[in-house]
Design an enzyme around this catalytic site. Structure first.
Site, PDB file in Angstrom:
ATOM      1  N   SER A  37       0.820  -1.221   0.000  1.00 31.72           N
ATOM      2  CA  SER A  37       0.000   0.000   0.000  1.00 31.72           C
ATOM      3  C   SER A  37       0.848   1.263   0.000  1.00 31.72           C
ATOM      4  O   SER A  37       1.713   1.434   0.862  1.00 31.72           O
ATOM      5  CB  SER A  37      -0.872   0.064   1.257  1.00 31.72           C
ATOM      6  N   HIS A  68      -3.431   0.628  -4.574  1.00 30.07           N
ATOM      7  CA  HIS A  68      -2.935  -0.558  -5.287  1.00 30.07           C
ATOM      8  C   HIS A  68      -3.403  -0.464  -6.734  1.00 30.07           C
ATOM      9  O   HIS A  68      -4.575  -0.677  -7.037  1.00 30.07           O
ATOM     10  CB  HIS A  68      -3.495  -1.829  -4.652  1.00 30.07           C
ATOM     11  N   HIS A  90      -5.292  -9.073  -1.356  1.00 24.91           N
ATOM     12  CA  HIS A  90      -5.320  -9.534   0.029  1.00 24.91           C
ATOM     13  C   HIS A  90      -6.459 -10.535   0.222  1.00 24.91           C
ATOM     14  O   HIS A  90      -7.463 -10.487  -0.483  1.00 24.91           O
ATOM     15  CB  HIS A  90      -5.554  -8.343   0.974  1.00 24.91           C
ATOM     16  N   TYR A  92      -8.614 -10.518   2.542  1.00 20.66           N
ATOM     17  CA  TYR A  92      -9.870  -9.875   2.958  1.00 20.66           C
ATOM     18  C   TYR A  92     -10.708  -9.383   1.779  1.00 20.66           C
ATOM     19  O   TYR A  92     -11.904  -9.110   1.925  1.00 20.66           O
ATOM     20  CB  TYR A  92      -9.613  -8.714   3.943  1.00 20.66           C
ATOM     21  N   GLU A  93     -10.095  -9.273   0.599  1.00 25.20           N
ATOM     22  CA  GLU A  93     -10.871  -8.841  -0.565  1.00 25.20           C
ATOM     23  C   GLU A  93     -11.811  -9.940  -1.049  1.00 25.20           C
ATOM     24  O   GLU A  93     -12.678  -9.680  -1.886  1.00 25.20           O
ATOM     25  CB  GLU A  93      -9.920  -8.417  -1.687  1.00 25.20           C
ATOM     26  N   ALA A 120       2.970  -2.186   3.813  1.00 25.84           N
ATOM     27  CA  ALA A 120       2.792  -1.163   4.839  1.00 25.84           C
ATOM     28  C   ALA A 120       2.337  -1.898   6.092  1.00 25.84           C
ATOM     29  O   ALA A 120       1.533  -2.821   6.001  1.00 25.84           O
ATOM     30  CB  ALA A 120       1.735  -0.170   4.393  1.00 25.84           C
ATOM     31  N   MET A 221      -1.576  -7.042   6.688  1.00 24.30           N
ATOM     32  CA  MET A 221      -2.617  -7.939   6.181  1.00 24.30           C
ATOM     33  C   MET A 221      -2.179  -8.643   4.900  1.00 24.30           C
ATOM     34  O   MET A 221      -3.009  -8.986   4.051  1.00 24.30           O
ATOM     35  CB  MET A 221      -3.904  -7.134   5.921  1.00 24.30           C
ATOM     36  N   SER A 222      -0.882  -8.864   4.754  1.00 27.89           N
ATOM     37  CA  SER A 222      -0.380  -9.437   3.500  1.00 27.89           C
ATOM     38  C   SER A 222       0.938 -10.164   3.720  1.00 27.89           C
ATOM     39  O   SER A 222       1.294 -10.491   4.848  1.00 27.89           O
ATOM     40  CB  SER A 222      -0.168  -8.308   2.482  1.00 27.89           C
ATOM     41  N   ASN A 245       2.218   3.463  10.678  1.00 32.80           N
ATOM     42  CA  ASN A 245       1.535   3.994  11.864  1.00 32.80           C
ATOM     43  C   ASN A 245       1.999   3.222  13.090  1.00 32.80           C
ATOM     44  O   ASN A 245       2.500   2.113  12.972  1.00 32.80           O
ATOM     45  CB  ASN A 245       0.014   3.848  11.703  1.00 32.80           C
ATOM     46  N   HIS A 257      -6.622   4.272   6.774  1.00 34.48           N
ATOM     47  CA  HIS A 257      -5.928   3.903   5.531  1.00 34.48           C
ATOM     48  C   HIS A 257      -5.225   5.134   4.940  1.00 34.48           C
ATOM     49  O   HIS A 257      -4.154   5.012   4.331  1.00 34.48           O
ATOM     50  CB  HIS A 257      -6.934   3.306   4.539  1.00 34.48           C
TER      51      HIS A 257
END
Ligand code: HPA
Length: 282
Positions: A37, A68, A90, A92-93, A120, A221-222, A245, A257
């Site tokens: 990201s 992306h 990802h 979650y998609e 990220a 998340m990846s 962050n 995000h």
């Protein structure tokens, strides 16, 4: 037509995607890069580039997330023939784990030997600050432990064994090279353990205290599914996290995000310098 939700991939399907790409490219890539990201600008540095829209490649999982782009870039970076995936997908998609790993499988069919993954991530280690870059020395495959593995299903023997080793998921020689480049370029490099969670929600303070307790330094998340597929297929892997962050262990700040994309701007020049330095030395 695959809709991205079928459970397993076959060698035939992977090979179909690979041969589609093979027809469109002129240089055989040696190094694969998957950009996280806000880290897409790295793809713009590719010379002699052939750019292919991911959505035009049948079977390729396309990203639905802002930051992306969904472009496959073939060309040269620091003279090395590369295949850059700008816009990863990802779990979650809604894609199955094996499909999240399809880009790496296709890289393997195209002869890519080394995978560089970036992401990220939230800094769980209290010493990390937004803008830091962390060299991934190991990961916690929490999703895999819970059964969500990209290797679930019939083993693809053409790539690797049923029970692949993960004792050195991140290549020691590449770790050494990155440290050397960081020293030479005067870039402060953090090091630590990355964990991939399912997302798409960010973590609660209790989630984060759990992650810290089990030895995690950065959360995202990846990456881990891609690394598992890469190692199954015998690739050497280098992983770099941009700390976008600070994980919010006390619940007093909010993670967005937008902040992740914003931090990418500080991180991109450092990551570019590190990756280019490594490519020059390969
Ligand atoms: N948590 C999970 N994924 C992330 C974060 C985070 O704080 N920051 C960027 N990706």
């Amino acid at each position: 037509m695959p809709n991205g939700n079928e459970a397993f991939l076959t060698l035939e399907e992977i090979e179909r995607v690979a041969s589609d790409l093979r027809r469109r490219i002129t240089v055989q890539p040696r190094v694969g890069l998957i950009l996280g990201s806000g880290l897409g600008p790295l793809a713009e540095a590719v010379a002699e580039a052939t750019r292919i829209q991911a959505s035009e490649v049948e079977g390729w999982p396309t990203s639905t997330v802002e930051g992306h782009a969904g472009v496959l870039v073939f060309g040269r970076l620091e003279g090395q023939p590369v295949f850059v995936v700008q816009g990863r997908v990802h779990y979650y998609e809604g894609y199955s784990m094996p499909r999240v790993g399809l880009p790496v499988r296709v890289m393997q069919r195209l002869g890519v030997e080394t995978l560089i993954v970036t992401n990220a991530a939230g800094g769980v280690n209290p010493e990390f600050v937004p803008g830091d870059v962390m060299l991934i020395t190991d990961h916690v495959n929490l999703m895999g432990m819970a059964g969500h593995s990209p290797l679930r299903g019939p083993n693809l023997d053409a790539f690797g064994p049923r029970f692949p080793d993960m004792s050195q998921a991140y290549d020691r020689e590449l770790l050494r090279l990155v440290r050397q480049v960081a020293r030479e370029e005067g870039i402060t490099l953090r090091e630590g353990v990355y964990i991939c969670l399912g997302g798409p929600n960010f973590e609660s303070p209790a989630d984060l205290r759990f992650l810290r307790a089990i030895g995690v330094d950065a959360v995202g998340m990846s990456t881990v599914p891609e690394v598992i597929v890469a190692r199954h297929g015998g690739m050497r892997v280098l992983g770099l996290s941009g700390i976008s962050n600070k994980a919010n262990l006390d619940g007093d700040t909010v993670t967005t995000h937008e902040e992740v994309l914003e931090a990418g701007k500080v991180i991109v020049p450092k990551l570019s310098a590190l990756i280019k330095g490594v490519l020059r030395r390969l």
